[in-house]
Scaffold this active site. Structure first.
Site, PDB file in Angstrom:
ATOM      1  N   GLY A  26       0.837  -1.180   0.000  1.00  0.00           N
ATOM      2  CA  GLY A  26       0.056  -0.065   0.014  1.00  0.00           C
ATOM      3  C   GLY A  26       1.019   1.158  -0.113  1.00  0.00           C
ATOM      4  N   GLY A  27       0.483   2.434   0.417  1.00  0.00           N
ATOM      5  CA  GLY A  27       0.991   3.440   0.427  1.00  0.00           C
ATOM      6  C   GLY A  27       2.277   3.469   1.120  1.00  0.00           C
ATOM      7  N   GLY A  29      23.028  11.995 -31.078  1.00  0.00           N
ATOM      8  CA  GLY A  29      22.435  12.829 -29.816  1.00  0.00           C
ATOM      9  C   GLY A  29      23.085  11.871 -28.541  1.00  0.00           C
ATOM     10  N   ALA A  30      23.145  10.829 -28.611  1.00  0.00           N
ATOM     11  CA  ALA A  30      23.827   9.935 -27.452  1.00  0.00           C
ATOM     12  C   ALA A  30      25.189  10.615 -27.168  1.00  0.00           C
ATOM     13  CB  ALA A  30      23.820   8.576 -27.771  1.00  0.00           C
TER      14      ALA A  30
HETATM   15  C1  HXC Z   1      -2.780  -4.025  12.743  1.00  0.00           C
HETATM   16  C2  HXC Z   1      -1.815  -5.883  11.665  1.00  0.00           C
HETATM   17  C3  HXC Z   1      -1.742  -5.566  10.544  1.00  0.00           C
HETATM   18  C4  HXC Z   1      -2.251  -4.288  10.428  1.00  0.00           C
HETATM   19  C5  HXC Z   1      -0.731  -7.567  10.329  1.00  0.00           C
HETATM   20  N1  HXC Z   1      -1.143  -7.333  11.919  1.00  0.00           N
HETATM   21  N2  HXC Z   1      -1.106  -6.490   9.698  1.00  0.00           N
HETATM   22  N3  HXC Z   1      -2.419  -5.309  12.761  1.00  0.00           N
HETATM   23  N4  HXC Z   1      -2.680  -3.604  11.343  1.00  0.00           N
HETATM   24  N5  HXC Z   1      -2.046  -3.599   9.131  1.00  0.00           N
HETATM   25  C6  HXC Z   1      -1.148  -8.158  13.028  1.00  0.00           C
HETATM   26  C7  HXC Z   1      -2.162  -9.321  12.652  1.00  0.00           C
HETATM   27  O1  HXC Z   1      -3.285  -9.268  13.139  1.00  0.00           O
HETATM   28  C8  HXC Z   1      -1.192 -10.374  13.466  1.00  0.00           C
HETATM   29  O2  HXC Z   1      -1.281 -10.147  14.787  1.00  0.00           O
HETATM   30  C9  HXC Z   1       0.123 -10.258  13.115  1.00  0.00           C
HETATM   31  O3  HXC Z   1       0.165  -8.789  12.644  1.00  0.00           O
HETATM   32  C10 HXC Z   1       0.744 -10.727  12.228  1.00  0.00           C
HETATM   33  O4  HXC Z   1      -0.138 -10.933  10.917  1.00  0.00           O
HETATM   34  P1  HXC Z   1      -0.381 -12.490  10.101  1.00  0.00           P
HETATM   35  O5  HXC Z   1      -1.443 -11.944   9.414  1.00  0.00           O
HETATM   36  O6  HXC Z   1      -0.728 -13.268  11.254  1.00  0.00           O
HETATM   37  O7  HXC Z   1       0.678 -12.633   9.511  1.00  0.00           O
HETATM   38  P2  HXC Z   1       1.104 -13.091   8.185  1.00  0.00           P
HETATM   39  O8  HXC Z   1       0.189 -14.260   7.993  1.00  0.00           O
HETATM   40  O9  HXC Z   1       2.540 -13.192   7.821  1.00  0.00           O
HETATM   41  O10 HXC Z   1       0.640 -12.096   7.030  1.00  0.00           O
HETATM   42  C11 HXC Z   1       1.229 -10.674   6.942  1.00  0.00           C
HETATM   43  C12 HXC Z   1       0.401  -9.947   6.222  1.00  0.00           C
HETATM   44  C13 HXC Z   1      -1.276 -10.036   6.632  1.00  0.00           C
HETATM   45  C14 HXC Z   1       0.461 -10.347   4.782  1.00  0.00           C
HETATM   46  C15 HXC Z   1       0.913  -8.381   6.127  1.00  0.00           C
HETATM   47  O11 HXC Z   1      -1.296  -9.580   8.140  1.00  0.00           O
HETATM   48  C16 HXC Z   1      -1.751  -8.738   5.883  1.00  0.00           C
HETATM   49  O12 HXC Z   1      -2.352  -8.943   4.908  1.00  0.00           O
HETATM   50  N6  HXC Z   1      -2.106  -7.791   6.685  1.00  0.00           N
HETATM   51  C17 HXC Z   1      -2.862  -6.655   6.426  1.00  0.00           C
HETATM   52  C18 HXC Z   1      -2.195  -5.637   5.404  1.00  0.00           C
HETATM   53  C19 HXC Z   1      -2.810  -4.636   4.981  1.00  0.00           C
HETATM   54  O13 HXC Z   1      -3.954  -4.545   4.449  1.00  0.00           O
HETATM   55  N7  HXC Z   1      -2.442  -3.208   5.591  1.00  0.00           N
HETATM   56  C20 HXC Z   1      -2.921  -2.097   5.150  1.00  0.00           C
HETATM   57  C21 HXC Z   1      -2.431  -1.612   3.916  1.00  0.00           C
HETATM   58  S1  HXC Z   1      -2.865  -0.051   3.528  1.00  0.00           S
HETATM   59  P3  HXC Z   1      -1.636 -11.259  15.959  1.00  0.00           P
HETATM   60  O14 HXC Z   1      -1.782 -10.629  17.424  1.00  0.00           O
HETATM   61  O15 HXC Z   1      -2.560 -12.438  15.793  1.00  0.00           O
HETATM   62  O16 HXC Z   1       0.006 -11.903  15.898  1.00  0.00           O
HETATM   63  C22 HXC Z   1      -1.679   0.748   3.968  1.00  0.00           C
HETATM   64  C23 HXC Z   1      -2.069   2.180   3.698  1.00  0.00           C
HETATM   65  C24 HXC Z   1      -0.718   3.110   3.964  1.00  0.00           C
HETATM   66  O17 HXC Z   1      -0.831   0.489   4.637  1.00  0.00           O
HETATM   67  C25 HXC Z   1      -1.046   4.513   3.761  1.00  0.00           C
HETATM   68  C26 HXC Z   1       0.153   5.283   3.981  1.00  0.00           C
HETATM   69  C27 HXC Z   1      -0.053   6.520   2.932  1.00  0.00           C
END
Ligand code: HXC
Length: 517
Positions: A172-173, A407-408
């Site tokens: 994402g971002g 040009g290069a």
């Molecule tokens: C809060 C999160 C989290 C998040 C993971 N966790 N991502 N907690 N916010 N974004 C936590 C899980 O709940 C879990 O907690 C632990 O981290 C490990 O995650 P798992 O899913 O068990 O690990 P894994 O199977 O390895 O998968 C990793 C992952 C997946 C692919 C990153 O967790 C995932 O898809 N997370 C969400 C990603 C996402 O959509 N993020 C937002 C993107 S948008 P516990 O307590 O069970 O250990 C964004 C915008 C940014 O980031 C904008 C900036 C301008």
């Protein structure tokens, strides 16, 4: 009443809690994925015992979704400063074992503090990314902290070197902080970067693509050009980062690093005398030329698998760090295309920002012809390289090895765009184009009218080659400063660099130029 021992005991308990991150089970999970923990990474990156942590006791302030009962001191990122071979650096490592390394308000503000301190102290900053992205429970607070980081990355750009090491998810971002930094190192198989993941892509466009194909290290190292270095493992990525830091200055004002070189400054490059094939259409490996000219320590190539028709990277010349840009005749005959132009332009601008002298090795038959290049904007992208070289005021040295066509010729750090020292080998050909193409255009009618068109064509090609396919017309006009024997290349460049190290060159004052983006 609480004793001094109790108070220290309480401090130790809190610090231990912070150090434990998400606990042994999650640490195990991290290791099972082939990843090190944040603290293990910092240990490998920094000199032994040099790490000084800050903000280990920072906690999040979120009370939604049960977060008030889920507090891990440190908030999922380990921050501080230390040294790499004695050179001070600031660094942070996201801790995937704590909230998946997700970035909430306080986690983000800890990174901001590191960036602020790095800018103030003029030290490079290294971020180790391993994060689920914006902390979902914290909503817009985490987006705000992201933007605070992005703003600081931009403010630090051109002031201190910024390196992002991607060692897990970065989606994402969140990708935009690494994207703004100077160098991205990705670990093969465990690091992934993308704006939208495979599932969203499937829903929106019906495309099916794996994590690895979409945003793995190989993809970004060869297809997108997002990443600069691909590492085999966490350990390899951190070794590479240490090597890179050794070559870079700490900031834009401190001057380029110079070490005592073990290599002889008057060493002749005898291998170069026969490196250019007799047939001008035959390729050779320009990396062999680079390695012979530079000091004997390894040349660190940047973006080696992307736009391989141009080679860029860092090395040392008589101990001083230099940036090298070289056309690679082995790939697309060394033509400049869109990707090569943007790759080299970015590299030139990095070197110029940090005072790193440039060495350009030229063997370029021109810009790559084709509708896809034109429609893709080769005019705009090629202009970036011309702009970057013209804008650069660092010492610039150019060696024309063979072809410098059209040009290069102008773009590849010619005298006309203010290169300081331009030389050519006797094999150099400086011309508007190759002899075959030139004769076809200017003598078509004469060839058609000849009794023996093929013989006449060959005679005219030979005449053109004799006149232009050499460096002597350019030498006579002072467009090159000298024609040198290939074996003398290192000696000549060492002398030129030592003369140029304190050069001064200014440009008119302005807010900023308008590079054709
Ligand atoms: C809060 C999160 C989290 C998040 C993971 N966790 N991502 N907690 N916010 N974004 C936590 C899980 O709940 C879990 O907690 C632990 O981290 C490990 O995650 P798992 O899913 O068990 O690990 P894994 O199977 O390895 O998968 C990793 C992952 C997946 C692919 C990153 O967790 C995932 O898809 N997370 C969400 C990603 C996402 O959509 N993020 C937002 C993107 S948008 P516990 O307590 O069970 O250990 C964004 C915008 C940014 O980031 C904008 C900036 C301008």
């Amino acid at each position: 009443m609480e004793s001094a021992d109790d108070r220290v005991g309480e401090l130790r308990r809190r610090k231990a809690q912070s150090e434990a991150g998400g606990g042994p089970q999650r640490v195990d999970g991290q290791h099972k994925k082939g990843k090190l923990t944040a603290r293990e990474r910092l240990d490998l990156l920094l000199d032994d015992g040099s790490f000084q942590e800050i903000d280990a006791l920072v906690e999040h302030r979120c009370t939604d979704f049960g977060m008030e009962g889920n507090v891990i001191p440190g908030d999922g990122v380990v921050c501080g400063h230390g040294t790499i071979n004695g050179k001070p650096v600031h660094c942070y490592a996201q801790d995937f074992t704590a909230y998946g390394g997700s970035l909430g308000e306080m986690h983000g503000l800890k990174i901001c503090k590191i960036l602020d301190m790095a800018i103030k102290s003029g030290t490079p900053v290294i971020g180790m990314n391993d994060s689920g992205g914006a902390r979902i429970q914290e909503g817009v607070a985490s987006l705000g902290s992201y933007a605070e980081i992005f703003f600081r990355n931009v403010r630090a750009s051109g002031v201190i070197p910024q390196i992002s090491v991607i060692m897990g998810p970065c989606a994402g971002g969140a990708v935009y902080s690494p994207a703004i930094t100077d160098f991205i190192v990705m670990v093969d198989q465990t690091a992934h970067m993308f704006i939208t993941g495979p599932e969203v892509i499937k829903t929106v466009t019906n495309e099916e693509v794996s994590f690895e194909d979409l945003g793995g290290a190989m993809t970004h190292g060869s297809k997108s050009g997002v990443t600069h270095f691909t590492a085999e493992s966490d350990e390899d990525a951190l070794d590479l980062t240490r090597e890179l830091i050794g070559l870079l200055p700490s900031n834009n004002l401190c001057g380029v690093p110079t070490l005592n070189s073990a290599d002889n400054p008057t060493r002749e490059c005898n291998g170069l005398s026969s490196i250019i094939p007799d047939d001008p259409n035959k390729p050779y490996d320009v990396c062999a030329v680079i390695r012979d000219i530079l000091d004997s320590d390894a040349f660190l190539e940047v973006q080696a698998d992307y736009a391989a028709n141009i080679v860029v990277g860092f090395g040392r010349l008589n101990g001083t760090t230099v940036g090298v840009i070289a056309n690679q005749p082995k790939v697309l005959a060394g033509c400049l295309d869109i990707d090569a132009s943007t790759k080299a332009a970015r590299f030139v601008r990095f070197c110029d920002a940090f005072g790193i002298p440039l060495i350009t090795l030229v063997d370029v038959p021109g810009f790559l012809p084709g509708a896809s290049q034109e429609w893709g904007g080769i005019i705009r992208h090629g202009a970036k390289l011309l702009y970057a070289y013209s804008e650069a005021t660092v010492p610039k040295m150019t060696v024309i090895l063979r072809k410098a066509y059209g040009g290069a010729y102008d773009v590849m750090c010619s005298k006309h765009i203010r290169s300081d020292y331009n030389v050519a080998w006797p094999s150099a050909e400086l011309a508007v184009m190759g002899a075959d193409g030139a004769v076809q255009i200017i003598h078509r009618r004469r060839i058609d009218a000849a009794g023996n068109p093929e013989q006449e064509r060959q005679r005219l090609v030979d005449e053109y080659t004799e006149r232009f396919a050499n460096p002597y017309q350019a030498a006579a006009m002072g467009y090159i400063d000298d024609v040198i024997e290939p074996s003398q290349t290192r000696v000549k460049l060492v002398k030129a660099l030592s003369m140029l190290l304190d050069k001064e060159e200014t440009r008119p004052a302005r807010k900023h130029g308008n590079i054709p983006l």
